[in-house]
Motif scaffolding. Structure first.
Motif, PDB file in Angstrom:
ATOM      1  N   ALA A   1     -57.921 -45.756  -7.349  1.00 34.06           N
ATOM      2  CA  ALA A   1     -57.647 -44.321  -7.458  1.00 34.06           C
ATOM      3  C   ALA A   1     -57.037 -43.781  -6.165  1.00 34.06           C
ATOM      4  O   ALA A   1     -56.084 -42.980  -6.197  1.00 34.06           O
ATOM      5  N   ALA A   2     -57.550 -44.217  -5.026  1.00 32.81           N
ATOM      6  CA  ALA A   2     -57.013 -43.762  -3.743  1.00 32.81           C
ATOM      7  C   ALA A   2     -55.573 -44.199  -3.560  1.00 32.81           C
ATOM      8  O   ALA A   2     -54.722 -43.415  -3.098  1.00 32.81           O
ATOM      9  N   VAL A   3     -55.277 -45.437  -3.923  1.00 34.53           N
ATOM     10  CA  VAL A   3     -53.918 -45.949  -3.762  1.00 34.53           C
ATOM     11  C   VAL A   3     -52.959 -45.216  -4.694  1.00 34.53           C
ATOM     12  O   VAL A   3     -51.818 -44.908  -4.316  1.00 34.53           O
ATOM     13  N   SER A   4     -53.398 -44.921  -5.906  1.00 35.66           N
ATOM     14  CA  SER A   4     -52.543 -44.150  -6.834  1.00 35.66           C
ATOM     15  C   SER A   4     -52.228 -42.775  -6.256  1.00 35.66           C
ATOM     16  O   SER A   4     -51.106 -42.275  -6.384  1.00 35.66           O
ATOM     17  N   PHE A   5     -53.216 -42.174  -5.603  1.00 35.89           N
ATOM     18  CA  PHE A   5     -52.986 -40.871  -4.967  1.00 35.89           C
ATOM     19  C   PHE A   5     -52.014 -40.995  -3.798  1.00 35.89           C
ATOM     20  O   PHE A   5     -51.089 -40.194  -3.644  1.00 35.89           O
ATOM     21  N   LEU A   6     -52.198 -41.995  -2.969  1.00 32.05           N
ATOM     22  CA  LEU A   6     -51.377 -42.146  -1.767  1.00 32.05           C
ATOM     23  C   LEU A   6     -49.931 -42.482  -2.092  1.00 32.05           C
ATOM     24  O   LEU A   6     -49.039 -42.255  -1.267  1.00 32.05           O
TER      25      LEU A   6
ATOM     26  N   VAL B   1     -47.056 -41.324   3.704  1.00 35.29           N
ATOM     27  CA  VAL B   1     -48.031 -41.897   4.624  1.00 35.29           C
ATOM     28  C   VAL B   1     -47.684 -43.349   4.935  1.00 35.29           C
ATOM     29  O   VAL B   1     -46.977 -44.020   4.180  1.00 35.29           O
ATOM     30  N   THR B   2     -48.214 -43.805   6.052  1.00 35.94           N
ATOM     31  CA  THR B   2     -48.316 -45.220   6.369  1.00 35.94           C
ATOM     32  C   THR B   2     -49.802 -45.542   6.484  1.00 35.94           C
ATOM     33  O   THR B   2     -50.550 -44.789   7.131  1.00 35.94           O
ATOM     34  N   VAL B   3     -50.211 -46.613   5.857  1.00 38.02           N
ATOM     35  CA  VAL B   3     -51.629 -46.984   5.890  1.00 38.02           C
ATOM     36  C   VAL B   3     -51.828 -48.086   6.927  1.00 38.02           C
ATOM     37  O   VAL B   3     -51.197 -49.147   6.851  1.00 38.02           O
ATOM     38  N   ILE B   4     -52.686 -47.832   7.885  1.00 34.58           N
ATOM     39  CA  ILE B   4     -53.068 -48.842   8.864  1.00 34.58           C
ATOM     40  C   ILE B   4     -54.260 -49.609   8.305  1.00 34.58           C
ATOM     41  O   ILE B   4     -55.283 -49.012   7.953  1.00 34.58           O
ATOM     42  N   THR B   5     -54.121 -50.895   8.179  1.00 32.94           N
ATOM     43  CA  THR B   5     -55.148 -51.688   7.510  1.00 32.94           C
ATOM     44  C   THR B   5     -55.248 -53.062   8.173  1.00 32.94           C
ATOM     45  O   THR B   5     -54.733 -53.263   9.278  1.00 32.94           O
ATOM     46  N   SER B   6     -55.904 -54.013   7.514  1.00 31.40           N
ATOM     47  CA  SER B   6     -56.087 -55.330   8.105  1.00 31.40           C
ATOM     48  C   SER B   6     -56.066 -56.381   6.999  1.00 31.40           C
ATOM     49  O   SER B   6     -55.732 -56.090   5.852  1.00 31.40           O
ATOM     50  N   ALA B   7     -56.445 -57.616   7.345  1.00 26.61           N
ATOM     51  CA  ALA B   7     -56.464 -58.720   6.384  1.00 26.61           C
ATOM     52  C   ALA B   7     -57.377 -59.813   6.926  1.00 26.61           C
ATOM     53  O   ALA B   7     -57.785 -59.791   8.092  1.00 26.61           O
TER      54      ALA B   7
ATOM     55  N   CYS C   1     -58.240 -56.824  -0.274  1.00 31.54           N
ATOM     56  CA  CYS C   1     -58.083 -56.007  -1.482  1.00 31.54           C
ATOM     57  C   CYS C   1     -57.297 -54.731  -1.179  1.00 31.54           C
ATOM     58  O   CYS C   1     -56.422 -54.322  -1.959  1.00 31.54           O
ATOM     59  N   ILE C   2     -57.614 -54.100  -0.059  1.00 31.44           N
ATOM     60  CA  ILE C   2     -56.871 -52.891   0.319  1.00 31.44           C
ATOM     61  C   ILE C   2     -55.399 -53.211   0.513  1.00 31.44           C
ATOM     62  O   ILE C   2     -54.514 -52.532  -0.034  1.00 31.44           O
ATOM     63  N   LEU C   3     -55.105 -54.244   1.284  1.00 29.19           N
ATOM     64  CA  LEU C   3     -53.712 -54.595   1.563  1.00 29.19           C
ATOM     65  C   LEU C   3     -52.977 -54.969   0.280  1.00 29.19           C
ATOM     66  O   LEU C   3     -51.832 -54.540   0.065  1.00 29.19           O
ATOM     67  N   THR C   4     -53.614 -55.724  -0.596  1.00 28.91           N
ATOM     68  CA  THR C   4     -52.975 -56.108  -1.864  1.00 28.91           C
ATOM     69  C   THR C   4     -52.654 -54.892  -2.708  1.00 28.91           C
ATOM     70  O   THR C   4     -51.535 -54.760  -3.245  1.00 28.91           O
ATOM     71  N   ALA C   5     -53.604 -53.976  -2.850  1.00 34.05           N
ATOM     72  CA  ALA C   5     -53.375 -52.780  -3.665  1.00 34.05           C
ATOM     73  C   ALA C   5     -52.236 -51.936  -3.100  1.00 34.05           C
ATOM     74  O   ALA C   5     -51.411 -51.406  -3.853  1.00 34.05           O
ATOM     75  N   LEU C   6     -52.162 -51.817  -1.784  1.00 33.01           N
ATOM     76  CA  LEU C   6     -51.086 -51.042  -1.159  1.00 33.01           C
ATOM     77  C   LEU C   6     -49.728 -51.693  -1.393  1.00 33.01           C
ATOM     78  O   LEU C   6     -48.743 -51.013  -1.728  1.00 33.01           O
TER      79      LEU C   6
ATOM     80  N   GLU D   1     -48.862 -53.726  -3.787  1.00 39.12           N
ATOM     81  CA  GLU D   1     -48.490 -53.657  -5.205  1.00 39.12           C
ATOM     82  C   GLU D   1     -47.902 -52.300  -5.563  1.00 39.12           C
ATOM     83  O   GLU D   1     -47.101 -52.191  -6.498  1.00 39.12           O
ATOM     84  N   HIS D   2     -48.273 -51.254  -4.819  1.00 39.67           N
ATOM     85  CA  HIS D   2     -47.761 -49.907  -5.071  1.00 39.67           C
ATOM     86  C   HIS D   2     -46.658 -49.525  -4.079  1.00 39.67           C
ATOM     87  O   HIS D   2     -46.247 -48.361  -4.028  1.00 39.67           O
ATOM     88  N   HIS D   3     -46.197 -50.498  -3.280  1.00 38.30           N
ATOM     89  CA  HIS D   3     -45.068 -50.294  -2.364  1.00 38.30           C
ATOM     90  C   HIS D   3     -45.324 -49.163  -1.366  1.00 38.30           C
ATOM     91  O   HIS D   3     -44.423 -48.381  -1.040  1.00 38.30           O
ATOM     92  N   ILE D   4     -46.558 -49.084  -0.891  1.00 40.71           N
ATOM     93  CA  ILE D   4     -46.917 -48.091   0.117  1.00 40.71           C
ATOM     94  C   ILE D   4     -46.751 -48.717   1.495  1.00 40.71           C
ATOM     95  O   ILE D   4     -47.220 -49.840   1.726  1.00 40.71           O
ATOM     96  N   PRO D   5     -46.087 -48.052   2.431  1.00 34.41           N
ATOM     97  CA  PRO D   5     -45.888 -48.630   3.773  1.00 34.41           C
ATOM     98  C   PRO D   5     -47.227 -48.956   4.439  1.00 34.41           C
ATOM     99  O   PRO D   5     -48.167 -48.148   4.396  1.00 34.41           O
ATOM    100  N   VAL D   6     -47.286 -50.124   5.057  1.00 36.12           N
ATOM    101  CA  VAL D   6     -48.520 -50.555   5.725  1.00 36.12           C
ATOM    102  C   VAL D   6     -48.207 -51.028   7.146  1.00 36.12           C
ATOM    103  O   VAL D   6     -47.099 -51.471   7.449  1.00 36.12           O
ATOM    104  N   HIS D   7     -49.229 -50.931   7.968  1.00 34.89           N
ATOM    105  CA  HIS D   7     -49.172 -51.433   9.344  1.00 34.89           C
ATOM    106  C   HIS D   7     -50.439 -52.261   9.547  1.00 34.89           C
ATOM    107  O   HIS D   7     -51.523 -51.712   9.778  1.00 34.89           O
ATOM    108  N   PRO D   8     -50.356 -53.588   9.450  1.00 32.45           N
ATOM    109  CA  PRO D   8     -51.561 -54.399   9.595  1.00 32.45           C
ATOM    110  C   PRO D   8     -52.021 -54.516  11.042  1.00 32.45           C
ATOM    111  O   PRO D   8     -51.197 -54.627  11.959  1.00 32.45           O
TER     112      PRO D   8
END
Length: 334
Positions: free
Chosen positions: A27-32, A37-43, A50-55, A57-64
């Motif tokens: 639900a959060a990823v669908s909202f974002l 935004v850029t999501v700062i996350t990890s792996a 799971c967070i990185l995969t969901a982001l 899959e929805h083509h949301i910019p990430v910064h690991p």
């Protein structure tokens, strides 16, 4: 463009896509997806993966934020993505601080009370924390992999004695040979434990290969293991390992004629000798398993497939196996 972080604590071993924290992540990823935004996350751990995969899959910019010794090359390979920007840190403590202190907003999804992340965000101004997707009160259920077997069927008891058997089991992480992104995609969409014993057996038959493993093998040499114990008298193998939170083995497996296995190089385990891939140092440890091993993967070629026997737990599963294997399939239980 705002920088945000989605926060999970360490997951328990047993979970699936129906668990509320993973539903809140989706639900959060669908909202974002509709936000700038850029999501700062990890792996490197299931909750971050799971967070990185969901982001992705929805083509949301990430910064690991990558914790050594993991490298950006490894993450790029595991997640099939080239990252334009990333940060390398020395420890998970530095990662967690970076995620919380270098973002405009944090979204707690499921945090353990008094856990490390919960303690960090308690230091943040209240306006930087958005609890709209939080479900930290959720409690994961007990093991989904534990069960007690009924008595073996008459058909199972009547199976031939001159076969070797490879039993599989459910596991809590990725299979050999798959990527973290593949695993997390299946986990996020699953209705039950995605790497259960049936799914593992199905994959084996689809790939036509028993993948070797090296855990607890001298020299870390990959081997494929079998037992000569007859399935009808192997119930003691199918028990719950409380220490490992999984079954020891499960009634999902493949039987190979002993003559074929020997021609491919399989041989009985030697006990009480110098540790090697085909030996067990102890005279008695696990000797009741009557184990055989072969070095490396075991290919289920045409000769094997013509004569091998597949075992599943229930009769309802036989039809599903027949979608990938046309030979004999026997249910352990009536």
């Amino acid at each position: 463009m705002k920088k945000i972080a989605l926060l999970f604590s360490h997951f328990p071993k047993h979970l699936c896509g129906r668990d509320l924290p993973l539903l809140r992540l989706k639900a959060a990823v669908s909202f974002l997806k509709s936000q700038d935004v850029t999501v700062i996350t990890s792996a490197g751990q299931t909750h971050w993966d799971c967070i990185l995969t969901a982001l992705l899959e929805h083509h949301i910019p990430v910064h690991p934020v990558i914790v050594k010794p993991m490298t950006v090359e490894e993450i790029s390979e595991q997640f099939s993505c080239c990252f334009e920007s990333y940060t390398i840190v020395e420890s998970w403590e530095q990662r967690d601080q970076f995620l919380c202190f270098n973002t405009d907003y944090v979204y707690p999804l499921w945090l353990r009370k008094n856990g490390h992340l919960a303690q960090i965000i308690a230091l943040l101004p209240a306006e930087r924390i958005d609890f709209c997707f939080d479900c930290s009160s959720y409690r994961f259920s007990g093991s989904a992999l534990k069960y007690v077997l009924h008595e073996p069927s008459e058909e199972l008891r009547s199976l031939p004695d001159n076969y070797l058997w490879h039993w599989t089991r459910g596991k809590n992480g990725i299979w050999e040979g798959e990527t973290r992104r593949e695993f997390c995609n299946d986990l996020l969409s699953s209705q039950s434990a995605p790497r259960n014993a049936f799914a593992t057996l199905y994959r084996i038959l689809k790939e036509q290969k028993l993948r070797a493993g090296c855990q607890h093998i001298a020299g870390n040499i990959p081997v494929t293991s079998f037992t000569e114990n007859h399935p009808g008298y192997s119930r003691l193998l199918f028990t719950w390992r409380r220490d490992l939170q999984r079954m020891n083995f499960e009634p999902y497996g493949i039987g190979i004629p002993r003559t074929i296995a020997c021609l491919k190089g399989a041989g009985p385990l030697k006990y009480g000798t110098t540790p090697n891939w085909d030996t067990m140092k102890s005279e008695n440890q696990w000797k009741n398993e009557l184990e055989w091993r072969i070095k490396g993967d075991f290919l289920l070629d045409d000769e094997c497939r013509k004569k091998m026997i597949v075992v599943v737990r229930t009769t309802q599963e036989i039809e599903l196996i027949h979608t990938v294997f046309s030979g004999r399939v026997v249910a352990y239980e009536e």
